[in-house]
Design a protein around this motif. Structure first.
Motif, PDB file in Angstrom:
ATOM      1  N   PHE A   1       1.942  -6.165  -8.600  1.00 17.18           N
ATOM      2  CA  PHE A   1       2.891  -6.726  -7.648  1.00 17.18           C
ATOM      3  C   PHE A   1       2.444  -6.446  -6.216  1.00 17.18           C
ATOM      4  CE2 PHE A   1       7.214  -6.221  -5.487  1.00 17.18           C
ATOM      5  CZ  PHE A   1       7.334  -7.581  -5.231  1.00 17.18           C
ATOM      6  N   GLY A   2       1.954  -5.231  -5.973  1.00 15.04           N
ATOM      7  CA  GLY A   2       1.444  -4.898  -4.638  1.00 15.04           C
ATOM      8  C   GLY A   2       0.249  -5.737  -4.249  1.00 15.04           C
ATOM      9  N   TYR A   3      -0.667  -5.926  -5.207  1.00 13.09           N
ATOM     10  CA  TYR A   3      -1.848  -6.732  -4.886  1.00 13.09           C
ATOM     11  C   TYR A   3      -1.486  -8.204  -4.727  1.00 13.09           C
ATOM     12  CZ  TYR A   3      -6.630  -8.427  -4.950  1.00 13.09           C
ATOM     13  OH  TYR A   3      -7.811  -9.043  -4.611  1.00 13.09           O
ATOM     14  N   PHE A   4      -0.490  -8.655  -5.482  1.00 11.64           N
ATOM     15  CA  PHE A   4       0.021 -10.018  -5.314  1.00 11.64           C
ATOM     16  C   PHE A   4       0.490 -10.239  -3.869  1.00 11.64           C
ATOM     17  CE2 PHE A   4       3.994 -12.451  -5.015  1.00 11.64           C
ATOM     18  CZ  PHE A   4       3.579 -13.709  -5.408  1.00 11.64           C
ATOM     19  N   LEU A   5       1.274  -9.314  -3.332  1.00 15.83           N
ATOM     20  CA  LEU A   5       1.752  -9.439  -1.954  1.00 15.83           C
ATOM     21  C   LEU A   5       0.599  -9.368  -0.961  1.00 15.83           C
ATOM     22  CD1 LEU A   5       4.963  -7.209  -2.079  1.00 15.83           C
ATOM     23  CD2 LEU A   5       4.856  -9.702  -1.960  1.00 15.83           C
ATOM     24  N   SER A   6      -0.382  -8.513  -1.263  1.00 11.70           N
ATOM     25  CA  SER A   6      -1.539  -8.376  -0.377  1.00 11.70           C
ATOM     26  C   SER A   6      -2.297  -9.690  -0.240  1.00 11.70           C
ATOM     27  CB  SER A   6      -2.464  -7.283  -0.928  1.00 11.70           C
ATOM     28  OG  SER A   6      -3.684  -7.233  -0.217  1.00 11.70           O
ATOM     29  N   THR A   7      -2.567 -10.347  -1.367  1.00 14.50           N
ATOM     30  CA  THR A   7      -3.316 -11.604  -1.310  1.00 14.50           C
ATOM     31  C   THR A   7      -2.467 -12.746  -0.762  1.00 14.50           C
ATOM     32  OG1 THR A   7      -2.778 -12.010  -3.644  1.00 14.50           O
ATOM     33  CG2 THR A   7      -4.896 -10.973  -3.167  1.00 14.50           C
ATOM     34  N   LEU A   8      -1.168 -12.703  -1.027  1.00 10.43           N
ATOM     35  CA  LEU A   8      -0.268 -13.711  -0.460  1.00 10.43           C
ATOM     36  C   LEU A   8      -0.285 -13.632   1.066  1.00 10.43           C
ATOM     37  CD1 LEU A   8       1.968 -15.840  -0.587  1.00 10.43           C
ATOM     38  CD2 LEU A   8       3.598 -14.022  -1.089  1.00 10.43           C
ATOM     39  N   LEU A   9      -0.197 -12.425   1.604  1.00  5.58           N
ATOM     40  CA  LEU A   9      -0.243 -12.234   3.057  1.00  5.58           C
ATOM     41  C   LEU A   9      -1.616 -12.597   3.624  1.00  5.58           C
ATOM     42  CD1 LEU A   9       1.710  -8.861   3.223  1.00  5.58           C
ATOM     43  CD2 LEU A   9       2.429 -11.011   4.297  1.00  5.58           C
TER      44      LEU A   9
ATOM     45  N   LYS B   1       0.765   8.263  -3.540  1.00  4.52           N
ATOM     46  CA  LYS B   1       1.100   8.715  -2.197  1.00  4.52           C
ATOM     47  C   LYS B   1       0.481   7.813  -1.131  1.00  4.52           C
ATOM     48  CE  LYS B   1       1.250  13.117  -1.606  1.00  4.52           C
ATOM     49  NZ  LYS B   1       0.874  14.542  -1.443  1.00  4.52           N
ATOM     50  N   ILE B   2      -0.761   7.409  -1.325  1.00  6.14           N
ATOM     51  CA  ILE B   2      -1.480   6.661  -0.290  1.00  6.14           C
ATOM     52  C   ILE B   2      -1.015   5.211  -0.211  1.00  6.14           C
ATOM     53  CG2 ILE B   2      -3.749   5.889   0.486  1.00  6.14           C
ATOM     54  CD1 ILE B   2      -3.100   8.936   0.783  1.00  6.14           C
ATOM     55  N   VAL B   3      -0.921   4.533  -1.347  1.00  9.21           N
ATOM     56  CA  VAL B   3      -0.514   3.120  -1.318  1.00  9.21           C
ATOM     57  C   VAL B   3       0.896   2.973  -0.755  1.00  9.21           C
ATOM     58  CG1 VAL B   3      -0.122   1.034  -2.675  1.00  9.21           C
ATOM     59  CG2 VAL B   3      -2.039   2.535  -3.244  1.00  9.21           C
ATOM     60  N   SER B   4       1.821   3.808  -1.214  1.00 13.56           N
ATOM     61  CA  SER B   4       3.203   3.702  -0.728  1.00 13.56           C
ATOM     62  C   SER B   4       3.302   4.034   0.755  1.00 13.56           C
ATOM     63  CB  SER B   4       4.126   4.616  -1.540  1.00 13.56           C
ATOM     64  OG  SER B   4       3.707   5.968  -1.472  1.00 13.56           O
ATOM     65  N   SER B   5       2.522   4.993   1.236  1.00 21.90           N
ATOM     66  CA  SER B   5       2.545   5.343   2.659  1.00 21.90           C
ATOM     67  C   SER B   5       1.972   4.223   3.522  1.00 21.90           C
ATOM     68  CB  SER B   5       1.751   6.639   2.895  1.00 21.90           C
ATOM     69  OG  SER B   5       2.327   7.715   2.195  1.00 21.90           O
TER      70      SER B   5
ATOM     71  N   GLY C   1      -2.079  -1.995   6.504  1.00 24.23           N
ATOM     72  CA  GLY C   1      -1.019  -1.605   5.584  1.00 24.23           C
ATOM     73  C   GLY C   1      -1.267  -1.937   4.131  1.00 24.23           C
ATOM     74  N   VAL C   2      -1.948  -3.047   3.867  1.00 24.29           N
ATOM     75  CA  VAL C   2      -2.204  -3.431   2.468  1.00 24.29           C
ATOM     76  C   VAL C   2      -3.623  -3.080   2.031  1.00 24.29           C
ATOM     77  CG1 VAL C   2      -0.507  -5.293   2.568  1.00 24.29           C
ATOM     78  CG2 VAL C   2      -2.912  -5.799   3.057  1.00 24.29           C
TER      79      VAL C   2
ATOM     80  N   ILE D   1       8.985  -3.921   0.978  1.00 27.96           N
ATOM     81  CA  ILE D   1       9.834  -2.730   0.835  1.00 27.96           C
ATOM     82  C   ILE D   1      10.127  -2.467  -0.644  1.00 27.96           C
ATOM     83  CG2 ILE D   1      12.124  -1.777   1.306  1.00 27.96           C
ATOM     84  CD1 ILE D   1      12.081  -3.330   3.957  1.00 27.96           C
ATOM     85  N   ILE D   2      10.450  -3.521  -1.397  1.00 30.52           N
ATOM     86  CA  ILE D   2      10.713  -3.385  -2.837  1.00 30.52           C
ATOM     87  C   ILE D   2       9.481  -2.824  -3.552  1.00 30.52           C
ATOM     88  CG2 ILE D   2      11.254  -4.631  -4.965  1.00 30.52           C
ATOM     89  CD1 ILE D   2      13.601  -4.389  -3.037  1.00 30.52           C
ATOM     90  N   CYS D   3       8.309  -3.328  -3.208  1.00 31.70           N
ATOM     91  CA  CYS D   3       7.066  -2.878  -3.833  1.00 31.70           C
ATOM     92  C   CYS D   3       6.825  -1.390  -3.562  1.00 31.70           C
ATOM     93  CB  CYS D   3       5.888  -3.712  -3.305  1.00 31.70           C
ATOM     94  SG  CYS D   3       4.298  -3.229  -4.000  1.00 31.70           S
ATOM     95  N   MET D   4       7.061  -0.965  -2.330  1.00 34.74           N
ATOM     96  CA  MET D   4       6.872   0.443  -1.977  1.00 34.74           C
ATOM     97  C   MET D   4       7.770   1.344  -2.830  1.00 34.74           C
ATOM     98  SD  MET D   4       7.367   2.235   1.759  1.00 34.74           S
ATOM     99  CE  MET D   4       9.139   1.899   1.716  1.00 34.74           C
ATOM    100  N   LEU D   5       9.006   0.938  -3.039  1.00 37.09           N
ATOM    101  CA  LEU D   5       9.941   1.718  -3.844  1.00 37.09           C
ATOM    102  C   LEU D   5       9.508   1.764  -5.313  1.00 37.09           C
ATOM    103  CD1 LEU D   5      13.336   0.491  -2.318  1.00 37.09           C
ATOM    104  CD2 LEU D   5      12.173   2.677  -1.914  1.00 37.09           C
ATOM    105  N   LEU D   6       9.015   0.639  -5.829  1.00 34.15           N
ATOM    106  CA  LEU D   6       8.556   0.593  -7.220  1.00 34.15           C
ATOM    107  C   LEU D   6       7.361   1.520  -7.439  1.00 34.15           C
ATOM    108  CD1 LEU D   6       8.853  -3.239  -8.001  1.00 34.15           C
ATOM    109  CD2 LEU D   6      10.261  -1.383  -8.941  1.00 34.15           C
ATOM    110  N   ILE D   7       6.459   1.559  -6.481  1.00 31.35           N
ATOM    111  CA  ILE D   7       5.301   2.453  -6.588  1.00 31.35           C
ATOM    112  C   ILE D   7       5.758   3.905  -6.591  1.00 31.35           C
ATOM    113  CG2 ILE D   7       3.280   3.316  -5.320  1.00 31.35           C
ATOM    114  CD1 ILE D   7       2.760   0.405  -4.479  1.00 31.35           C
ATOM    115  N   PHE D   8       6.669   4.223  -5.708  1.00 29.25           N
ATOM    116  CA  PHE D   8       7.181   5.593  -5.618  1.00 29.25           C
ATOM    117  C   PHE D   8       7.846   6.034  -6.918  1.00 29.25           C
ATOM    118  CE2 PHE D   8      10.463   8.715  -4.477  1.00 29.25           C
ATOM    119  CZ  PHE D   8       9.678   9.674  -3.845  1.00 29.25           C
TER     120      PHE D   8
END
Length: 409
Positions: free
Chosen positions: A20-28, A79-83, A114-115, A178-185
């Motif tokens: 999901f995080g990488y999906f947002l990264s490539t979308l952006l 820790k790193i990806v979410s930060s 950030g991504v 924001i949702i992705c950051m919470l899911l990673i955490f």
């Protein structure tokens, strides 16, 4: 570093959250290809400006790769990806609120920063949490998810644009981040649970970055990473769209539709590629052999596109992008060439090479197009000349790789 293989009940959620995080990264990353006509009109941008705007993402992304390698190896992906995603949220929000070109570029750089861990973080974790024989499959399936992000940046964005406008679209992307950051955490294992003692307490166990950059195989891939692989992403995330509009005569909607089907093709291709790669290895087809045999196809297709000029459209660019699928072998091959305690540094070092290439090719193509036009030639000729220079650079990069690995198979 010892491996700590996750049980399937934990491994599957880990993959999908990171996906999901990488999906947002490539979308952006890819939105500039679809929104380029809007930005060109609203901010009065030239081709060079457009290349710089798209390249700002890759500049921010690339600047973080070396420090990111150390951070991932020491602190782990959770820790790193979410930060880092906090910086992405700031960047996406400021992009939505930008009032001028400078604001857009600065925001794109922040988004890139950030991504920057959204692929390297997962791949570093996979190196520890999944068996070696799954590494190429995981890499291909992450790239498949990336294709889904690219796909979502095409026709869906084009259809949402007249309804919400580009600023509200980026506001929505900030919320999803924001949702992705919470899911990673909540779902990603802590690095302390990686099945190894605190090896990082001793400096000698950190591993040296020079071990990566002095490696012969790694150095043989640097030109390919810059031009062939980086250039492919430069085209996919920016210049394929403007080519279809300015050279082939597509409307913005037709261009978005063409990009949509290109990404659908890549999504399916990466899924199948991830499935068959382990089987190819069983037949003795190594990464080096596959790269040697497969890369010339993409060079030939690109040459045909340049010759066709206005007759080359979405179908031809789809064939070109599909023919570059062999380049996806490079990242897992780099990681597997080093011990696990160097996984983060190996991944991010090659990613630095890749994103230097994307930024350079993306901006360089725009500058060459503008230069050719100032010399009195048409914009179509400018596109053809700039892409021909890119082709020549890719050919020499392939030759260098062959010469460095002429005794390998």
């Amino acid at each position: 570093m010892e491996k700590y293989i996750l049980p399937i009940k934990k491994g599957v959620p880990v993959f999908f959250v990171f996906a999901f995080g990488y999906f947002l990264s490539t979308l952006l990353r890819a939105t500039t290809a679809i929104l380029s006509p809007v930005f060109t009109s609203e901010f009065n941008l030239q081709a060079g400006d457009l290349g710089l705007l798209a390249g700002g993402y890759f500049l921010g992304f690339g600047l973080m790769q070396i420090p990111l390698g150390y951070l991932l190896d020491k602190h782990g992906p959770k820790k790193i990806v979410s930060s880092f995603l906090i910086i992405a949220i700031v960047g996406v929000t400021s992009f939505a609120l930008a009032k001028n070109f400078t604001g857009l570029v600065i925001s794109r750089i922040l988004i890139g920063v950030g991504v920057s861990a959204c692929l390297m973080g997962p791949l570093t974790g996979y190196r520890i949490w999944f068996a070696d024989n799954y590494q190429q499959r995981l890499n291909s399936w992450m790239l498949m998810i990336g294709s889904l992000g690219y796909l979502s940046s095409t026709l869906p964005i084009q259809l949402l644009l007249p309804i919400f406008g580009w600023r509200w679209i980026f506001g929505g992307l900030a919320f999803l981040t924001i949702i992705c950051m919470l899911l990673i955490f909540l779902n990603i294992p802590s690095w302390e649970n990686r099945g190894t003692e605190k090896i990082y307490e001793k400096k000698e166990n950190l591993g040296s970055l020079s071990e990566v950059w002095k490696n012969k195989f790694f150095r043989s891939l640097i030109p390919i990473g810059i031009f062939n692989y980086g250039g492919m992403f430069a085209i996919l995330t920016l210049w394929a769209g403007p080519w279809m509009i300015r050279v082939s005569g597509y409307s913005p909607l037709e261009s978005a539709t063409g990009l949509f089907w290109i990404h659908v093709t890549m999504l399916v291709a990466f899924f199948l590629w991830g499935y068959i790669l382990p089987k190819l290895s069983n037949y003795g087809l190594s990464t080096i052999k596959l790269l040697k045999l497969g890369l010339p196809a993409s060079l030939l297709v690109l040459f045909i596109i340049i010759l066709l000029g206005p007759q080359a459209g979405a179908f031809h660019w789809g064939i070109y992008i599909l023919s570059t699928i062999f380049l996806s072998l490079t990242q897992p091959a780099v990681a597997l060439a080093f011990p696990t305690h160097l996984a983060g540094k190996a991944f991010t070092s090659f990613n630095l090479v890749l994103f230097i290439g994307i930024f350079t090719v993306q901006w360089g193509i725009g500058l060459i197009i503008d230069l050719v036009q100032t010399l009195g030639f048409s914009e179509i000729v400018g596109f053809q000349i700039s892409f021909f220079i890119f082709l020549i650079s890719s050919i020499f990069s392939y030759i260098y790789f062959i010469l460095c690995n002429n005794k390998s198979s």
